[in-house]
Design an enzyme around this catalytic site. Structure first.
Site, PDB file in Angstrom:
ATOM      1  N   GLU A   1       0.813  -1.226   0.000  1.00 18.58           N
ATOM      2  CA  GLU A   1       0.000   0.000   0.000  1.00 18.58           C
ATOM      3  C   GLU A   1       0.846   1.275   0.000  1.00 18.58           C
ATOM      4  OE1 GLU A   1      -3.115  -0.130   2.903  1.00 18.58           O
ATOM      5  OE2 GLU A   1      -3.509  -2.241   2.545  1.00 18.58           O
ATOM      6  N   GLY A   2       1.912   1.242  -0.776  1.00 17.76           N
ATOM      7  CA  GLY A   2       2.824   2.368  -0.883  1.00 17.76           C
ATOM      8  C   GLY A   2       4.125   2.067  -0.176  1.00 17.76           C
TER       9      GLY A   2
END
Length: 624
Positions: free
Chosen positions: A410-411
């Protein structure tokens, strides 16, 4: 326009550009310590808390009596029966509103549930969070039509697993390169492309798919059993061995136009907005495992004796125990505060959620590494091997492997640094961005300079002094007041440093990624200190001085880390390292690679992902 400029433009268009609600994180980076935005932290209604406690009690009982975490690790699969039973508990609809069949619980209780599940086995936490934090429920809750909510949310709440499909073999954090397409054909869209690392994708019934349309990247809800969809393989990883992560191919897949989420071209904005709160699932799992590490470190360090005393009595080990305990308290505080702010919904928490994800993923990895070190050879040995020879099967090495992905999920840490830095300097770019915009003529730049002058004439004087320089400020926090005074002073110092960087590098600042990363990391430490002090003041009612002791230790450790980062803002080897890296890439130092064997399996660095029908067996197996 260069590829870099195109990618930057796509990302910029997807950003939320307005700040309609106050943001503690945004003000912190501007040197304005708004303690009032987080203290007192929002308190959930009593009825909501009681409902959450009932679910958490049931979930704990289920995890303790019905789940074998060692079996999940050994077989690399969560048993179907466990998934079905979790569905019966309502664990797949924790945050889905009751009118759609969910439990309607808060982000706070959702986070506590993930702490429980993640500490039992991190793959369980990933299953639940991928379904609810980035899968179908979250984007539909924020952007879906009422018809879409009625059609899909009850299914998600009952346990039909969902997945989020963005990444492609040649597309990670650069959405401008997205190759999956969705062409309008009458009342349908026709999807073609390949998606990689589709967490839950192997067992999902419903998918959120990002694809390129005429108006840009768009988001769709797609039935996973639609003709033309093939899950070509289930991927295997270093950790999280129980997750159902695959490669999914779309060939002429027809999706009803009614399944478009939001508008065409709104897909990236939907994804980024969803992650504003969706990212909070990772800090929750990280906090849960860190709390578990405290338990193991305490029990082992008291039982293991060397040189006439328990190893916890030796300073070399004691400092590690102190770090683990203080960090676990701090990470739970960060998670708790971020979730409560998300529930309250009065503040814009895009920066806080991103800081929580970045900070927790990095710190929990360090906690697990230190636990392995304390355990020594037993930390490196698998739980199954330990148990086979008659010792307690502690999965320290497993949790180290499992936590490693959180620095990428997620990043990645690097992308999170850039994302947060962009938000942190937003006020500066709004005020002075025109001065460095090469597309503007001289007259426009002069007008921009006048605008910037007005902004800085008002802003810079506010950075000279504040409550942090006044003894006695924040006295209601008792022994922890000094730490909040530090945060207030340091936030102003951080803002001045950001201004100096803007002045020095101007438009080149976005390429000074080492500088920006340290700016963000300092802000993360300040946010964590604040959250920890706020939590300790609450906890002191029931725990007394014990909470203050933990918070004080954490804050002292965090302050040392922040001060070291300030030193490295201007005294570092970033430029030298970049030049060296360029020479490495030019094969200047190829001689370094002599005298070794590369055990890699031959193949291209990135597999070809040409659209077309699949020749692979479909390994999709939805849980029924």
């Amino acid at each position: 326009m260069t590829d870099y400029a195109k990618a930057r433009e796509v990302a910029e268009q997807a950003r939320e550009k307005e700040w309609t609600r106050p943001s503690f994180g945004r003000q912190l980076f501007l040197g304005d310590f708004r303690l009032d935005l987080v203290h007192p932290a929002p308190v959930p209604p009593e009825a909501e808390s009681e409902k959450g406690e009932r679910f958490l009690h049931a979930l704990r009982r289920f995890l303790e009596t019905r789940v074998d975490p060692a079996l999940i690790e050994r077989t690399a699969r969560i048993p179907d029966e466990v998934i079905k039973d979790l569905a019966q508990l309502g664990a797949f609809g924790i945050t889905i509103e009751e009118r759609y069949g969910g439990l309607g619980l808060s982000h706070l209780d959702y986070g506590r549930a993930l702490m429980l599940a993640g500490s039992c086995n991190p793959a369980l936490g990933t299953l639940l969070s991928a379904h609810q934090s980035i899968g179908v429920p979250k984007p539909l809750k924020q952007f879906g039509t009422e018809e879409q909510k009625r059609a899909f949310l009850p299914r998600c709440a009952k346990g039909e697993v969902s997945a989020f499909l963005l990444t492609e073999p040649d597309v990670g954090s650069d959405p401008a390169r997205l190759a999956t397409t969705a062409e309008r054909d009458g009342d349908d869209y026709v999807l073609d492309g390949v998606k990689l690392w589709t967490t839950n994708g192997v067992i999902a019934s419903l998918l959120v798919v990002m694809a390129r349309t005429d108006r840009g990247i768009s988001a769709f809800v797609v039935e996973a059993d639609t003709p033309g969809i093939t899950v070509e393989r289930r991927n295997a990883f270093m950790g999280l061995r129980g997750i159902e992560n695959g490669v999914t191919r779309f060939h002429r897949v027809r999706v009803p136009a009614a399944n478009l989420i939001g508008r065409e071209g709104q897909g990236l904005k939907i994804a980024l907005t969803t992650l504003n709160t969706g990212r909070l699932s990772l800090p929750a799992v990280c906090a849960g495992i860190s709390k578990w590490a405290v338990k193991i470190a305490r029990e082992w360090s008291g039982a293991r004796e060397q040189w006439g005393r328990p190893i916890g009595g030796h300073e070399a080990v004691a400092t590690k125990i102190g770090f683990i305990a203080a960090t676990a308290y701090g990470l739970e505080a960060v998670t708790n505060l971020s979730c409560r702010l998300a529930d309250d919904a009065r503040n814009d928490i895009r920066i806080e959620a991103a800081l929580a994800k970045l900070y927790a993923s990095e710190m929990a990895w360090r906690v697990a590494d230190e636990l392995v070190q304390i355990r020594g050879g037993r930390g490196y040995e698998t739980a199954e091997s330990l148990a086979a020879r008659g010792e307690r099967g502690v999965p320290a090495e497993q949790f180290l492997r499992d936590l490693r992905i959180n620095r990428i999920f997620e990043g990645s840490t690097e992308i999170m640094h850039l994302l947060i830095a962009r938000e942190a300097v937003d006020a500066h770019l709004s005020a002075a961005g025109g001065m460095i915009d090469p597309s503007l003529d001289t007259a426009a730049r002069l007008r921009a300079a006048a605008k910037a002058g007005g902004f800085y004439a008002r802003w810079l004087p506010t950075l000279v002094t504040g409550p942090g320089s006044v003894p006695g400020s924040y006295a209601e926090f008792g022994p922890l007041a000094a730490h909040l005074r530090y945060v207030e002073r340091t936030s102003r110092r951080l803002a001045r440093s950001t201004f100096y960087g803007m002045s020095r590098w101007q438009g080149r600042l976005e390429h000074r990624q080492g500088f920006l990363s340290r700016i963000v990391d300092i802000g993360a430490e300040l946010f964590a200190i604040t959250a920890t002090c706020v939590r300790a003041r609450e906890d002191a009612t029931d725990l007394g001085i014990r909470a203050v002791e933990l918070a004080d230790a954490f804050c002292h450790q965090a302050r040392l880390r922040a001060d070291a980062l300030f030193d490295r803002l201007w005294d570092n080897t970033d430029s030298r390292d970049a030049r060296l890296a360029a020479r490495v890439l030019e094969d200047r130092y190829a001689f370094l690679e002599e005298g070794i064997i590369d055990p890699s399996i031959e193949g291209p660095w990135i597999a070809a992902a040409e659209p077309g029908p699949s020749a692979a067996e479909n390994v999709h197996r939805p849980i029924r």
